[in-house]
Scaffold this motif. Structure first.
Motif, PDB file in Angstrom:
ATOM      1  N   ASN A 132      -1.362   5.396  -7.934  1.00 33.81           N
ATOM      2  CA  ASN A 132      -0.531   4.056  -7.883  1.00 33.81           C
ATOM      3  C   ASN A 132       0.921   4.625  -7.791  1.00 33.81           C
ATOM      4  O   ASN A 132       1.875   3.532  -8.170  1.00 33.81           O
ATOM      5  CB  ASN A 132      -0.659   3.618  -9.591  1.00 33.81           C
ATOM      6  CG  ASN A 132      -2.017   3.040  -9.720  1.00 33.81           C
ATOM      7  OD1 ASN A 132      -2.729   3.611 -10.578  1.00 33.81           O
ATOM      8  ND2 ASN A 132      -2.471   2.100  -9.169  1.00 33.81           N
TER       9      ASN A 132
ATOM     10  N   ARG B 219      -2.359  -7.030  -3.564  1.00 34.06           N
ATOM     11  CA  ARG B 219      -2.039  -5.672  -4.042  1.00 34.06           C
ATOM     12  C   ARG B 219      -0.473  -5.729  -4.198  1.00 34.06           C
ATOM     13  O   ARG B 219       0.507  -6.381  -3.316  1.00 34.06           O
ATOM     14  CB  ARG B 219      -2.296  -4.619  -3.254  1.00 34.06           C
ATOM     15  CG  ARG B 219      -1.846  -3.318  -3.666  1.00 34.06           C
ATOM     16  CD  ARG B 219      -2.361  -1.920  -3.061  1.00 34.06           C
ATOM     17  NE  ARG B 219      -2.353  -0.669  -3.582  1.00 34.06           N
ATOM     18  CZ  ARG B 219      -3.212  -0.218  -4.324  1.00 34.06           C
ATOM     19  NH1 ARG B 219      -4.289  -0.851  -4.323  1.00 34.06           N
ATOM     20  NH2 ARG B 219      -3.087   0.878  -5.044  1.00 34.06           N
TER      21      ARG B 219
ATOM     22  N   PHE C 193       0.787  -1.151  -0.163  1.00 30.67           N
ATOM     23  CA  PHE C 193       0.055  -0.032   0.181  1.00 30.67           C
ATOM     24  C   PHE C 193       0.889   1.327  -0.074  1.00 30.67           C
ATOM     25  O   PHE C 193       2.115   1.198   0.477  1.00 30.67           O
ATOM     26  CB  PHE C 193      -0.994  -0.024   1.255  1.00 30.67           C
ATOM     27  CG  PHE C 193      -1.962  -1.031   1.206  1.00 30.67           C
ATOM     28  CD1 PHE C 193      -3.106  -0.738   0.752  1.00 30.67           C
ATOM     29  CD2 PHE C 193      -1.756  -2.034   2.001  1.00 30.67           C
ATOM     30  CE1 PHE C 193      -4.019  -1.739   0.399  1.00 30.67           C
ATOM     31  CE2 PHE C 193      -2.903  -3.196   1.960  1.00 30.67           C
ATOM     32  CZ  PHE C 193      -4.269  -2.960   1.528  1.00 30.67           C
TER      33      PHE C 193
ATOM     34  N   SER D  23       2.445   0.968  -7.084  1.00 33.71           N
ATOM     35  CA  SER D  23       1.439   0.064  -6.307  1.00 33.71           C
ATOM     36  C   SER D  23       0.359  -0.077  -7.281  1.00 33.71           C
ATOM     37  O   SER D  23      -0.216   0.868  -7.816  1.00 33.71           O
ATOM     38  CB  SER D  23       0.978   0.642  -5.097  1.00 33.71           C
ATOM     39  OG  SER D  23       0.153  -0.118  -4.274  1.00 33.71           O
ATOM     40  N   LYS D  24      -0.236  -1.220  -7.380  1.00 30.36           N
ATOM     41  CA  LYS D  24      -1.458  -1.603  -8.106  1.00 30.36           C
ATOM     42  C   LYS D  24      -2.054  -2.747  -7.567  1.00 30.36           C
ATOM     43  O   LYS D  24      -1.660  -3.827  -6.991  1.00 30.36           O
ATOM     44  CB  LYS D  24      -0.830  -2.263  -9.657  1.00 30.36           C
ATOM     45  CG  LYS D  24      -1.982  -2.569 -10.523  1.00 30.36           C
ATOM     46  CD  LYS D  24      -2.558  -1.367 -11.083  1.00 30.36           C
ATOM     47  CE  LYS D  24      -3.759  -1.903 -12.088  1.00 30.36           C
ATOM     48  NZ  LYS D  24      -4.582  -0.796 -12.476  1.00 30.36           N
ATOM     49  N   GLU D  25      -3.403  -2.530  -7.622  1.00 27.64           N
ATOM     50  CA  GLU D  25      -4.439  -3.530  -6.806  1.00 27.64           C
ATOM     51  C   GLU D  25      -4.409  -4.653  -8.089  1.00 27.64           C
ATOM     52  O   GLU D  25      -4.679  -4.440  -8.915  1.00 27.64           O
ATOM     53  CB  GLU D  25      -5.712  -2.752  -6.577  1.00 27.64           C
ATOM     54  CG  GLU D  25      -6.625  -3.995  -6.021  1.00 27.64           C
ATOM     55  CD  GLU D  25      -8.031  -3.290  -5.936  1.00 27.64           C
ATOM     56  OE1 GLU D  25      -8.885  -3.405  -6.453  1.00 27.64           O
ATOM     57  OE2 GLU D  25      -8.274  -2.643  -4.715  1.00 27.64           O
TER      58      GLU D  25
END
Length: 308
Positions: free
Chosen positions: A146, A174, A120, A166-168
Motif C-alpha cells: 500500500n 482503487r 496503482f 494506495s488502497k483497493e
C-alpha cells in the motif's frame, strides 16, 4: 486569416485527443459492465477465474456456486473452493475467449499515464524509473503493498519526491493519494529557498492493470508560481501484448492563468524490462482570457521506462 486557420486546426487537434480519450473510457466501462453482467447470467459454458488469498490464479468450468462455495471442473475433476479463501473472482464464457485476447502481462505504465499517476503503485520490492524527453527522471520504489516512495529531478537541480498511499476499495476501484515535495539542491548550501513547494494528488481509479480510468485532483503550493490547483481525467487500455494507448486531460489554475494540458501517447514494450512512449502534448494557456491571448502549443512527447 492564416493565424485564424492555424488556431482552428489546433483546436481540432485538442478535440481529437478528447474524443480518443472518451472512447478509451467508454471501452473500459463497457468491458467491465459486460463482465459484471456475467456474474448473474452464467450458464454451463461459463468459466470462472479465481484469485486466492495467496494471489494464485485458478481457472475452471463453473459447475455451481452459492453464498459459501464455488464448485469448478478442473482437469475433468470437480473441486470445491470456499469463498473465504478467495480474494476475487470473475466470469468469462467460451465465446468471449474466442473473441477477446487475454493479455499475459499488465500494462507497463499501469501506475501512470503520460505525466499523471493512476491509483496503482509499483509492487513491493520493485523499482521502476521513468524519463520524459530524456531530461527528467523519476524512480519509484515499492515499500509495501500500500506504500510507494519516489524521487526524481527536473533539470538536475530541482528534486521532486513523493510518498504515495494506495488502497483497493473494491474489486474494480482503487484509491490513492500522493504527498509531493520539491527541493532545490543548488540553494541548499546557502539555506535559501531550499524547500520550493508542497502538494497533494488524491485520485480514484476504476479498472485493472490492463485497462483503467482515473479521476484526480491537483493541489500545490510553490514558492515560484504560488498556489495552483486543478484536476485531471485519464484512461489507458492495452491494445496488444506490446502496445498500450493512454490519454489524459488536466486543467490547472495558477495566479491569473488557466491552463489545459492534453496528452496522447502510445507505449511500446521493447522487452521485459524496458518500454518506450511516443505521442503528442497540447498545452493551452489562458483558456479563460484573464489577461490576453489564447495560444495552443503542440509538443511531441517521448519517454522511456525501465524496471530494475
Amino acid at each position: 486569416m492564416y493565424k485564424r486557420l492555424s488556431l482552428k486546426n489546433k483546436i481540432y487537434e485538442i478535440r481529437s485527443i478528447k474524443l480518443i480519450l472518451m472512447l478509451l473510457i467508454f471501452s473500459n466501462f463497457q468491458n467491465y459492465w459486460s463482465q459484471s453482467n456475467l456474474v448473474n447470467n452464467y450458464s454451463n459454458d461459463t468459466i470462472v477465474v479465481l484469485t486466492t488469498m495467496e494471489n494464485k490464479e485458478i481457472r475452471g468450468l463453473l459447475i455451481s456456486k452459492d453464498e459459501n462455495i464455488f464448485i469448478l471442473e478442473i482437469a475433468n475433476e470437480n473441486k470445491i473452493f470456499n469463498k473465504d479463501e478467495i480474494k476475487s473472482f470473475r466470469f468469462i464464457t467460451r465465446n468471449q475467449i474466442k473473441s477477446i485476447k487475454e493479455f499475459e502481462k499488465p500494462n507497463p505504465i499501469y501506475t501512470k499515464y503520460c505525466y499523471l499517476p493512476s491509483a496503482f503503485i509499483v509492487e513491493k520490492g520493485s523499482i521502476s524509473t521513468n524519463s520524459h524527453y530524456f531530461i527528467t527522471t523519476n524512480s519509484k520504489i515499492g515499500l509495501h503493498e500500500n506504500l510507494e516512495f519516489s524521487i526524481g529531478n527536473l533539470f538536475i537541480f530541482n528534486i521532486f519526491s513523493t510518498i504515495t498511499y494506495s488502497k483497493e476499495i473494491s474489486k474494480s476501484f482503487r484509491g490513492g493519494v500522493s504527498l509531493i515535495g520539491n527541493f532545490n539542491i543548488l540553494n541548499s548550501p546557502n539555506r535559501i529557498n531550499d524547500f520550493n513547494g508542497l502538494g497533494i494528488i488524491p485520485r480514484i481509479t476504476f479498472g485493472n492493470k490492463l485497462k483503467n480510468t482515473t479521476i484526480g485532483l491537483i493541489v500545490y503550493q510553490s514558492n515560484i508560481t504560488g498556489f495552483c490547483y486543478g484536476g485531471y481525467l485519464a484512461s489507458q487500455k492495452k491494445i496488444s501484448e506490446r502496445f498500450t494507448l493512454a490519454g489524459e486531460i488536466a486543467g490547472i489554475k495558477f495566479e491569473n492563468y488557466y491552463g489545459l494540458v492534453n496528452n496522447l501517447i502510445l507505449n511500446f514494450t521493447r522487452n521485459s524490462r524496458e518500454n518506450w512512449s511516443a505521442g503528442v502534448t497540447l498545452i493551452n494557456t489562458e483558456i479563460i482570457a484573464v489577461t490576453t491571448g489564447n495560444d495552443i502549443s503542440p509538443f511531441p512527447y517521448v519517454g522511456i521506462q525501465r524496471k530494475f
